[in-house]
Write a protein that holds these residues in place. Structure first.
Motif, mmCIF file in Angstrom:
data_model
loop_
_atom_site.group_PDB
_atom_site.id
_atom_site.type_symbol
_atom_site.label_atom_id
_atom_site.label_comp_id
_atom_site.label_asym_id
_atom_site.label_seq_id
_atom_site.Cartn_x
_atom_site.Cartn_y
_atom_site.Cartn_z
ATOM 1 N N TYR A 250 0.840 -1.311 -0.057
ATOM 2 C CA TYR A 250 0.214 0.135 -0.003
ATOM 3 C C TYR A 250 0.758 1.175 -0.007
ATOM 4 O O TYR A 250 0.589 2.082 -0.656
ATOM 5 C CB TYR A 250 -0.890 0.184 1.194
ATOM 6 C CG TYR A 250 -2.066 1.056 1.328
ATOM 7 C CD1 TYR A 250 -3.266 0.827 0.705
ATOM 8 C CD2 TYR A 250 -1.811 2.054 1.777
ATOM 9 C CE1 TYR A 250 -4.189 1.788 0.774
ATOM 10 C CE2 TYR A 250 -2.723 3.171 1.942
ATOM 11 C CZ TYR A 250 -3.962 3.132 1.373
ATOM 12 O OH TYR A 250 -4.891 3.972 1.274
ATOM 13 N N ARG A 251 1.898 1.243 0.763
ATOM 14 C CA ARG A 251 2.817 2.315 0.956
ATOM 15 C C ARG A 251 3.494 3.053 -0.298
ATOM 16 O O ARG A 251 3.925 3.934 -0.377
ATOM 17 C CB ARG A 251 3.762 2.399 1.852
ATOM 18 C CG ARG A 251 4.728 1.048 1.881
ATOM 19 C CD ARG A 251 5.526 1.003 3.051
ATOM 20 N NE ARG A 251 6.570 -0.197 2.882
ATOM 21 C CZ ARG A 251 7.943 0.057 2.585
ATOM 22 N NH1 ARG A 251 8.188 1.256 2.287
ATOM 23 N NH2 ARG A 251 8.558 -1.025 2.476
ATOM 24 N N HIS A 252 3.465 2.221 -1.342
ATOM 25 C CA HIS A 252 4.313 2.210 -2.701
ATOM 26 C C HIS A 252 3.077 2.693 -3.697
ATOM 27 O O HIS A 252 3.451 3.141 -4.744
ATOM 28 C CB HIS A 252 4.534 0.921 -3.449
ATOM 29 C CG HIS A 252 5.853 0.393 -2.397
ATOM 30 N ND1 HIS A 252 7.037 1.057 -2.156
ATOM 31 C CD2 HIS A 252 5.754 -0.991 -1.645
ATOM 32 C CE1 HIS A 252 7.673 0.408 -1.343
ATOM 33 N NE2 HIS A 252 6.898 -1.008 -1.184
ATOM 34 N N LEU A 253 1.859 2.977 -3.310
ATOM 35 C CA LEU A 253 0.839 3.829 -4.219
ATOM 36 C C LEU A 253 1.026 5.070 -4.238
ATOM 37 O O LEU A 253 1.727 5.523 -3.248
ATOM 38 C CB LEU A 253 -0.577 3.529 -3.563
ATOM 39 C CG LEU A 253 -1.134 2.024 -3.601
ATOM 40 C CD1 LEU A 253 -2.479 1.989 -3.114
ATOM 41 C CD2 LEU A 253 -1.231 1.526 -5.168
ATOM 42 N N PRO A 254 0.611 5.763 -5.084
ATOM 43 C CA PRO A 254 0.922 7.499 -5.153
ATOM 44 C C PRO A 254 -0.015 8.002 -3.929
ATOM 45 O O PRO A 254 -0.926 7.237 -3.428
ATOM 46 C CB PRO A 254 0.297 7.738 -6.707
ATOM 47 C CG PRO A 254 0.222 6.588 -7.381
ATOM 48 C CD PRO A 254 0.189 5.315 -6.312
ATOM 49 N N THR A 366 2.304 3.515 14.742
ATOM 50 C CA THR A 366 1.192 2.258 14.374
ATOM 51 C C THR A 366 -0.007 2.829 14.620
ATOM 52 O O THR A 366 -0.346 3.907 15.490
ATOM 53 C CB THR A 366 1.902 1.310 15.427
ATOM 54 O OG1 THR A 366 1.016 -0.113 14.966
ATOM 55 C CG2 THR A 366 1.489 1.215 16.845
ATOM 56 N N GLY A 367 -1.058 2.035 14.361
ATOM 57 C CA GLY A 367 -2.440 2.506 14.534
ATOM 58 C C GLY A 367 -2.756 3.396 13.341
ATOM 59 O O GLY A 367 -2.383 3.544 12.425
ATOM 60 N N LEU A 368 -3.693 4.172 13.939
ATOM 61 C CA LEU A 368 -4.373 5.154 12.961
ATOM 62 C C LEU A 368 -3.499 6.111 12.107
ATOM 63 O O LEU A 368 -3.568 6.357 10.743
ATOM 64 C CB LEU A 368 -5.120 6.141 13.726
ATOM 65 C CG LEU A 368 -6.224 7.143 13.000
ATOM 66 C CD1 LEU A 368 -7.022 6.720 11.657
ATOM 67 C CD2 LEU A 368 -6.956 8.157 13.798
ATOM 68 N N PRO A 369 -2.215 6.580 12.653
ATOM 69 C CA PRO A 369 -1.402 7.322 12.209
ATOM 70 C C PRO A 369 -0.520 6.538 11.094
ATOM 71 O O PRO A 369 0.060 7.271 9.999
ATOM 72 C CB PRO A 369 -0.177 7.965 13.315
ATOM 73 C CG PRO A 369 -1.307 7.945 14.441
ATOM 74 C CD PRO A 369 -2.095 6.651 14.277
ATOM 75 N N ALA A 370 -0.752 5.245 11.170
ATOM 76 C CA ALA A 370 -0.129 4.441 9.988
ATOM 77 C C ALA A 370 -1.068 4.360 8.866
ATOM 78 O O ALA A 370 -0.517 3.620 7.715
ATOM 79 C CB ALA A 370 0.318 3.205 10.691
ATOM 80 N N ALA A 371 -2.240 4.583 8.792
ATOM 81 C CA ALA A 371 -3.142 4.426 7.883
ATOM 82 C C ALA A 371 -2.855 4.866 6.438
ATOM 83 O O ALA A 371 -2.998 4.084 5.378
ATOM 84 C CB ALA A 371 -4.585 4.590 8.232
ATOM 85 N N ALA A 372 -2.395 6.059 6.679
ATOM 86 C CA ALA A 372 -1.979 6.624 5.071
ATOM 87 C C ALA A 372 -0.819 6.151 4.342
ATOM 88 O O ALA A 372 -0.821 6.045 3.451
ATOM 89 C CB ALA A 372 -1.720 8.142 5.554
ATOM 90 N N SER A 373 0.051 5.229 5.377
ATOM 91 C CA SER A 373 0.986 4.281 4.672
ATOM 92 C C SER A 373 0.667 2.912 4.410
ATOM 93 O O SER A 373 1.166 2.262 3.406
ATOM 94 C CB SER A 373 2.380 4.599 5.692
ATOM 95 O OG SER A 373 2.833 5.808 5.428
ATOM 96 N N TYR A 374 -0.125 2.382 5.321
ATOM 97 C CA TYR A 374 -0.558 0.889 5.292
ATOM 98 C C TYR A 374 -1.902 0.453 4.927
ATOM 99 O O TYR A 374 -2.267 -0.728 4.845
ATOM 100 C CB TYR A 374 0.111 0.243 6.374
ATOM 101 C CG TYR A 374 1.638 -0.035 6.511
ATOM 102 C CD1 TYR A 374 1.950 -1.157 5.944
ATOM 103 C CD2 TYR A 374 2.315 0.911 7.034
ATOM 104 C CE1 TYR A 374 3.465 -1.378 5.802
ATOM 105 C CE2 TYR A 374 4.099 0.943 6.999
ATOM 106 C CZ TYR A 374 4.360 -0.262 6.350
ATOM 107 O OH TYR A 374 5.843 -0.719 6.448
#
Length: 410
Positions: A250-254, A366-374
């Protein structure tokens, strides 16, 4: 003795991460009030939208899933998609998990985190203690991330509060105080619809105002889920299966695609079991947008633009904004200014690499702050199954410490 790893936060992601680090023999200090968001910032009587399969906190050894807690507590096993989880049961589960796997949790607040001149990080606690950590894991959940749209914020420049004209749903634990009052709930997601239903059951006259694309709708019950699609913790759909089973690409998407999917996938939708408690008991106004909010005369009044394009005024005794949460590094004021300015961010969220590490070596999210990356799975408890073992493995490897790997299956 080597400096420990500091885990900040004692919700599901913080507890799961700490358990995995400990299983690898890594010294850990864990800080926070256990399950505080669930205990103090959710309405009494709430039921979880997530199914039991999506609600277990991942542990490095078996025997710590939600069903195991039910067995230990002598309550009905919650295992099928038709089983609904009371928030009190989930809080009890989190505290049981803590007692068994993270009993050394320190219920103190981290005041500040900064780079240490000799390497690692310097943390200050509200007890006055200063200590050095070799790495820091931020697992603070929803804390300080409640989002109030600008058009509502202008009515409460001092900020939302239950005692004022406008509050955020995270500030509403006891909805019985609205008995006999007119209440507006802004939003169309589960938080808004369940808050409205609970307030109506407590005797309030409730109107839900949904904006833009946020139509009030409810999910299909489990027995009506399509059978020819793969199962996921969130329902049967190819997209949900892919996002929950394979978060690593996911983190490799634009960036635009990542932020769009986090916002739209598993977006506003009421739980299937809430429909009968809501329909016929709560008024609904689906509007194009809220133009402005005003509370100059004491009671709040919303000016909305209807779907037909006409202005309309809506008034009530109180407005609850069930408008969700927005990750913003600037709101995490316990992170020192130097750290925040060094962090690579994307629309306010930390940009994370492999193993959930940020652009500052040794600083993890981890958790919600990681959602935009994972991906969207990081918004849910079942995201611990992917995140915790990988974060622990990356941290151990980066410090030359392998230890015993966890199974990642709780």
């Amino acid at each position: 003795m080597s400096h420990p790893v500091a885990v900040i936060g004692a919700g599901p992601f913080g507890l799961s991460t700490a358990a995995h680090l400990k299983a690898r023999g890594i010294p850990v200090r864990v800080f926070g009030d256990p399950m505080v968001s669930w205990r103090d910032h959710m309405p009494a009587g709430m039921l979880l939208k997530s199914t039991p399969v999506a609600s277990s906190i991942d542990a490095p050894q078996p025997g710590h899933r939600l069903a195991d807690y039910c067995d230990a507590a002598g309550i009905k096993r919650l295992v099928t998609d038709e089983d609904i989880i009371p928030v009190e049961t989930f809080i009890g589960y989190g505290e049981w998990f803590r007692d068994r796997l993270v009993p050394e949790l320190e219920q103190v607040r981290v005041v500040s985190v900064d780079r240490h001149t000799a390497g690692g990080f310097e943390l200050k606690l509200d007890s006055g203690e200063l200590f050095t950590a070799r790495a820091v894991v931020v697992a603070t959940g929803l804390s300080s991330l409640a989002h109030l749209p600008a058009e509502l914020a202008e009515a409460v420049p001092e900020g939302p509060a239950p005692t004022g004209p406008v509050s955020h749903s995270s500030q509403e634990h006891d909805l019985t105080r609205y008995a006999g009052k007119d209440l507006i709930v802004v939003g169309a997601g589960q938080s808004a619809l369940e808050t409205a239903a609970l307030a109506a059951e407590a005797g309030a006259q409730v109107r839900v105002v949904s904006r833009g694309r946020g139509k009030v709708a409810f999910g299909a019950p489990p027995w009506k889920q399509p059978r020819l699609r793969p199962e996921s913790p969130f329902g049967r759909a190819w997209s949900l299966w892919a996002l929950s089973s394979y978060p690593h690409p996911y983190r490799h998407l634009p960036a635009a695609a990542r932020h769009y999917l986090v916002r739209r996938v598993l977006g506003p939708l009421g739980a299937w079991w809430l429909r009968d408690r809501f329909q016929g008991k709560v008024q609904v106004s689906e509007v194009d947008r809220i133009v402005r909010a005003d509370a100059s005369e004491g009671s709040p009044r919303l000016t909305v633009r209807t779907l037909a394009g006409r202005p309309e005024d809506l008034s009530a005794d109180h407005v609850i904004a069930a408008t969700g949460y927005r990750v913003d590094i600037a709101a995490m004021d316990f992170l020192g200014h130097g750290l925040r300015t060094r962090l690579a961010v994307s629309r306010g969220t930390p940009r994370l690499g492999a193993g959930y590490v940020s652009s500052v070596p040794g600083l993890y999210f981890t958790g919600l702050p990681a959602a935009a990356s994972y991906g969207p799975v990081m918004r849910f408890v079942c995201g611990t199954e992917f995140a915790s073992p990988r974060l622990a493995a990356h941290l151990a490897a980066s410090h030359g410490q392998t230890g015993a790997p966890g199974t990642g299956r709780g």
